[in-house]
Design an enzyme around this catalytic site. Structure first.
Site, PDB file in Angstrom:
ATOM      1  CG  ASN A   9      -1.743   1.213   1.390  1.00 27.98           C
ATOM      2  OD1 ASN A   9      -1.770   2.071   0.499  1.00 27.98           O
ATOM      3  ND2 ASN A   9      -2.435   1.336   2.504  1.00 27.98           N
ATOM      4  CD1 TRP A  10       3.324   1.005  -2.876  1.00 33.26           C
ATOM      5  CD2 TRP A  10       3.347   2.169  -4.794  1.00 33.26           C
ATOM      6  NE1 TRP A  10       3.974   0.251  -3.818  1.00 33.26           N
ATOM      7  CE2 TRP A  10       3.992   0.928  -5.003  1.00 33.26           C
ATOM      8  CE3 TRP A  10       3.233   3.060  -5.874  1.00 33.26           C
ATOM      9  CZ2 TRP A  10       4.546   0.568  -6.251  1.00 33.26           C
ATOM     10  CZ3 TRP A  10       3.769   2.702  -7.110  1.00 33.26           C
ATOM     11  CH2 TRP A  10       4.426   1.482  -7.286  1.00 33.26           C
ATOM     12  CE  LYS A  11      -0.171   3.035   4.863  1.00 32.00           C
ATOM     13  NZ  LYS A  11      -0.110   3.103   6.315  1.00 32.00           N
ATOM     14  CG  HIS A  95      -5.890   1.801   5.288  1.00 29.42           C
ATOM     15  ND1 HIS A  95      -5.424   2.693   6.224  1.00 29.42           N
ATOM     16  CD2 HIS A  95      -4.882   0.929   5.064  1.00 29.42           C
ATOM     17  CE1 HIS A  95      -4.177   2.367   6.547  1.00 29.42           C
ATOM     18  NE2 HIS A  95      -3.824   1.297   5.854  1.00 29.42           N
ATOM     19  CD  GLU A  97      -2.937   5.317   6.880  1.00 30.19           C
ATOM     20  OE1 GLU A  97      -3.006   5.403   5.641  1.00 30.19           O
ATOM     21  OE2 GLU A  97      -1.962   4.809   7.473  1.00 30.19           O
ATOM     22  CD  GLU A 167      -3.344  -2.575   7.176  1.00 32.36           C
ATOM     23  OE1 GLU A 167      -2.277  -2.817   6.613  1.00 32.36           O
ATOM     24  OE2 GLU A 167      -3.979  -1.517   6.989  1.00 32.36           O
ATOM     25  N   GLY A 173       2.781   2.233  10.735  1.00 36.07           N
ATOM     26  CA  GLY A 173       3.708   3.352  10.587  1.00 36.07           C
ATOM     27  C   GLY A 173       4.449   3.719  11.862  1.00 36.07           C
ATOM     28  CB  SER A 212       5.539  -1.791  11.689  1.00 38.77           C
ATOM     29  OG  SER A 212       5.096  -0.479  11.976  1.00 38.77           O
TER      30      SER A 212
HETATM   31  P1  13P Z   1       3.114   0.339   7.589  1.00 33.05           P
HETATM   32  O1  13P Z   1       3.651  -0.946   7.003  1.00 33.05           O
HETATM   33  O2  13P Z   1       3.821   1.552   7.098  1.00 33.05           O
HETATM   34  O3  13P Z   1       3.013   0.237   9.074  1.00 33.05           O
HETATM   35  O4  13P Z   1       1.605   0.483   7.044  1.00 33.05           O
HETATM   36  C1  13P Z   1       0.724  -0.570   7.138  1.00 33.05           C
HETATM   37  C2  13P Z   1      -0.500  -0.233   6.403  1.00 33.05           C
HETATM   38  O5  13P Z   1      -1.289   0.603   6.817  1.00 33.05           O
HETATM   39  C3  13P Z   1      -0.747  -0.925   5.128  1.00 33.05           C
HETATM   40  O6  13P Z   1      -2.039  -0.697   4.668  1.00 33.05           O
END
Ligand code: 13P
Length: 251
Positions: A9-11, A95, A97, A167, A173, A212
């Site tokens: 997931n490149w966000k 997600h 976020e 997650e 993160g 992470s």
């Molecule tokens: P990180 O691997 O940066 O913790 O992010 C996980 C994530 O939210 C993947 O969707």
């Protein structure tokens, strides 16, 4: 036997130039044949990534879709059918976020899930608890409710064409990966919840861990019985690291 999946997931990362670099890096990776590999770039870069990875066994997905499956007057949104037309095969829904920072409710997540499936996309339903919820002992309850929102509205059968990603918000993160045992406990609970309705389906559905994940932690996580791969954020922006995580899922 469930086929593992590793998804990046490149966000909200990437420029045209950095995406070219990442594509070039991914094209140099040896990817294991037994693992489904996918990347989720920002919507802006979907076409670039589809073209850049053409011929590689890497699926491309979007990070979100509209609640409406079909195109129409909905400024700023992207319909699942448009994503399908753009050669996406998957889409993240729910997600954390988006749930926490953009106020996406279970109802909205469920509508996006349905829109994705009706457009031929594989939804990846993200679930997970916050740190406060974990500390209050509510982890399994929170995750169960996020999953029930979808099964109550759409039926358990929809998970025959979907993936789940657990997650924990406190692990995203932060560098704080859930321990393999902590993740396994939740993955097993998710599978048991589905098994109560359909044991056969529950045995087949893939449940990815996200939070992470790094090459160094991947093998141990993926070795747990109910962890079928990973949804990788930060580490997926580094092609070598992401390639190593994919290979860990194949070993
Ligand atoms: P990180 O691997 O940066 O913790 O992010 C996980 C994530 O939210 C993947 O969707």
């Amino acid at each position: 036997m469930r086929r593992p999946m590793v998804a990046g997931n490149w966000k909200m990362h990437g420029t045209r130039a950095s995406v070219v670099e990442l594509i070039n890096g991914l094209n140099q990776q040896a990817l294991p044949a037994g693992v489904d590999v996918a990347v989720f770039p920002s919507c802006l870069h979907l076409g670039q990534v589809v073209d850049g990875l053409a011929g590689r066994a890497v699926a491309v997905g979007a990070q979100d879709c509209a609640t409406e499956a079909q195109q129409g007057a909905l400024t700023g949104e992207v319909a699942a059918s448009q994503l399908h037309d753009a050669c996406c095969s998957l889409v993240l829904v729910g997600h954390s976020e988006r749930r926490l920072l953009l106020g996406e409710s279970d109802e909205v997540v469920t509508r996006k899930f349905a829109a994705a499936q009706s457009s031929g996309l594989l939804p990846v339903l993200c679930v997970g608890e916050t740190l406060a919820q974990r500390e209050a002992g509510q982890t399994l309850e929170v995750v169960a409710a996020q999953l029930s929102a979808v099964t109550d509205a759409l039926g358990v059968e929809v998970f025959s064409a979907a993936v789940i990603a657990y997650e924990p918000v406190w692990a995203i993160g932060t560098g704080l990966t859930a321990s393999p045992a902590q993740a396994q406990e939740v993955h097993a609970a998710i599978r048991a919840q589905l098994a109560a309705k359909s044991p056969e389906l529950a045995g087949k559905v893939r449940i990815l861990y996200g939070g992470s994940v790094k090459a160094a932690s991947a093998a141990e996580l993926f070795g747990m019985p109910d962890i079928d791969g990973g949804l990788v954020g930060g580490a997926s922006l580094n092609a070598d690291e992401f390639g190593a995580i994919c290979r860990a899922a194949g070993s």
